[in-house]
Design an enzyme around this catalytic site. Structure first.
Site, PDB file in Angstrom:
ATOM      1  N   SER A  80       0.833  -1.189   0.000  1.00 43.76           N
ATOM      2  CA  SER A  80       0.000   0.000   0.000  1.00 43.76           C
ATOM      3  C   SER A  80       0.880   1.256   0.000  1.00 43.76           C
ATOM      4  O   SER A  80       1.645   1.467  -0.931  1.00 43.76           O
ATOM      5  CB  SER A  80      -0.952  -0.043   1.198  1.00 43.76           C
ATOM      6  OG  SER A  80      -2.055   0.799   1.004  1.00 43.76           O
ATOM      7  N   LYS A 136     -18.538  18.823   4.990  1.00 45.12           N
ATOM      8  CA  LYS A 136     -17.544  18.957   6.043  1.00 45.12           C
ATOM      9  C   LYS A 136     -17.409  17.652   6.812  1.00 45.12           C
ATOM     10  O   LYS A 136     -16.329  17.269   7.248  1.00 45.12           O
ATOM     11  CB  LYS A 136     -17.929  20.095   6.997  1.00 45.12           C
ATOM     12  CG  LYS A 136     -16.990  20.255   8.187  1.00 45.12           C
ATOM     13  CD  LYS A 136     -15.578  20.560   7.733  1.00 45.12           C
ATOM     14  CE  LYS A 136     -14.646  20.769   8.918  1.00 45.12           C
ATOM     15  NZ  LYS A 136     -13.254  21.000   8.507  1.00 45.12           N
TER      16      LYS A 136
END
Length: 361
Positions: A193, A245
């Protein structure tokens, strides 16, 4: 239900006591460690050639002691047999060969224009906390490195972690490449990763036969306690300015719209990951390897994720025969206060993480 309420109250009190204790310990640790804060950071540089030479000398002494005993036995036997002097002749020949080898090594070491190899080690955790030392080590190399002549080796071990952290770590390695140094990344156990994103920056990836490489994907997970809170008549007020948000939360009610937006953000991060790999390893078939799967060394080489199968030890030993090899370690003094604070941060991060899910590579 009454039992559950009493148990919940007990857990809340216990958590409060633990947090209060941690705060007190943090304050004490800060006072204890304040006197050490003035200690400067240090850059340690070790010449690995010297290390391997010491090993060679130690083994050679043991071998020559054994050979000396054998030669004495031969000499003793030669005094009783007609083939007198045979053992001395053999000893002289072997000694001459040893002198020749030593002379050859001396000649190589006397060559002041040999190329230099700079070695860095990166052991990654979820936050890539070693990047703070890595950035200083890279800067130190760039103060002395000779473009197109010197090399850099990064011994990398990391299963990946947070996207911004590993993005910064990969950018630090890119500084070496952009400065004109030949960059090799050696993986003995795992570069997955975000760890593989760092490895991909290298001109060449060297991996041990069973090292784990790949896992090119992005993942995020988060528990949600909204239904449990609702059953106990506990309301959570989440106020935001900005439509997205907050997409998913641990305590509030998650919506399909929020889930959709968060999946889009994951896909965007994945596309950026693939674009990054395409820049540094254009030979990769991203449709085949960017599936989140991982592969072992031999398989990874066949798929283009690695270029060569060997250990970092073998690579460094070979390089010391042809270049001056220096290992750099940037060390920040860890006071008692810092160590305790770091431990508390890790605990509190797990217990009180309420700011939404973290995206990991």
């Amino acid at each position: 239900m009454e039992f559950l309420q009493e148990y919940g109250l007990f857990v809340a009190k216990a958590a409060t006591a633990v947090i209060a204790g941690l705060i007190v310990l943090s304050a004490i640790a800060g006072l204890v460690g304040r006197s050490r804060e003035g200690k400067p950071d240090r850059l340690h540089v070790k010449r690995l050639n010297d290390r391997f030479e010491r090993m060679e000398k130690t083994v050679r002494r043991a071998v020559e002691r054994r050979r000396g005993r054998v030669e004495r036995l031969r000499h003793w036997a030669a005094r009783k047999l007609p083939r007198k002097g045979m053992g001395d002749s053999t000893a002289t020949t072997e000694t001459e060969q040893t002198d020749k080898l030593g002379g050859t090594r001396s000649d190589r070491e006397a060559d002041a224009e040999r190329s230099r190899v700079y070695v860095l080690r990166f052991d990654g955790d979820i936050r890539a906390s070693s990047v703070e030392s890595l950035r200083e080590e890279v800067t130190a190399i760039l103060t002395m490195a000779r473009p197109e002549q010197d090399r850099a080796i990064v011994c990398l071990e990391s299963p990946g972690g947070l996207v911004p952290s590993y993005g910064l770590a990969a950018a630090q390695l890119a500084r070496l490449r952009e400065a004109g140094l030949d960059l090799t990344v050696a993986v003995d156990r795992v570069a997955a990763s975000g760890g593989y994103m760092m490895a991909a920056v290298g001109h060449r990836i060297v991996a041990a036969p069973f090292a784990v490489l790949g896992s090119i994907g992005v993942v995020a997970q988060i528990p949600n306690f909204h239904r449990w809170l609702s059953r106990n008549d506990i309301d959570i007020e989440l106020l935001t300015a900005g439509e997205y948000k907050r997409t998913l939360t641990m305590l509030g009610e998650n919506t399909d719209e929020g889930r959709k937006k968060f999946r889009e953000q994951l896909e965007e991060a994945h596309e950026l990951f693939k674009t990054f790999l395409a820049r540094y390893r254009p030979q990769l078939d991203l449709d085949q390897v960017a599936t989140g799967e991982h592969w072992y060394g031999e398989q990874a080489r066949e798929m283009g994720l690695a270029d060569e199968l060997r250990t970092s030890d073998d690579l460094l030993l070979e390089l010391t025969r042809e270049a001056d090899v220096f290992e750099l370690i940037y060390h920040r003094p860890q006071t008692l206060g810092r160590r305790i604070t770091f431990a508390m941060e890790s605990i509190l991060e797990r217990v009180l993480r309420t700011q939404g899910p973290e995206t990991r590579m």
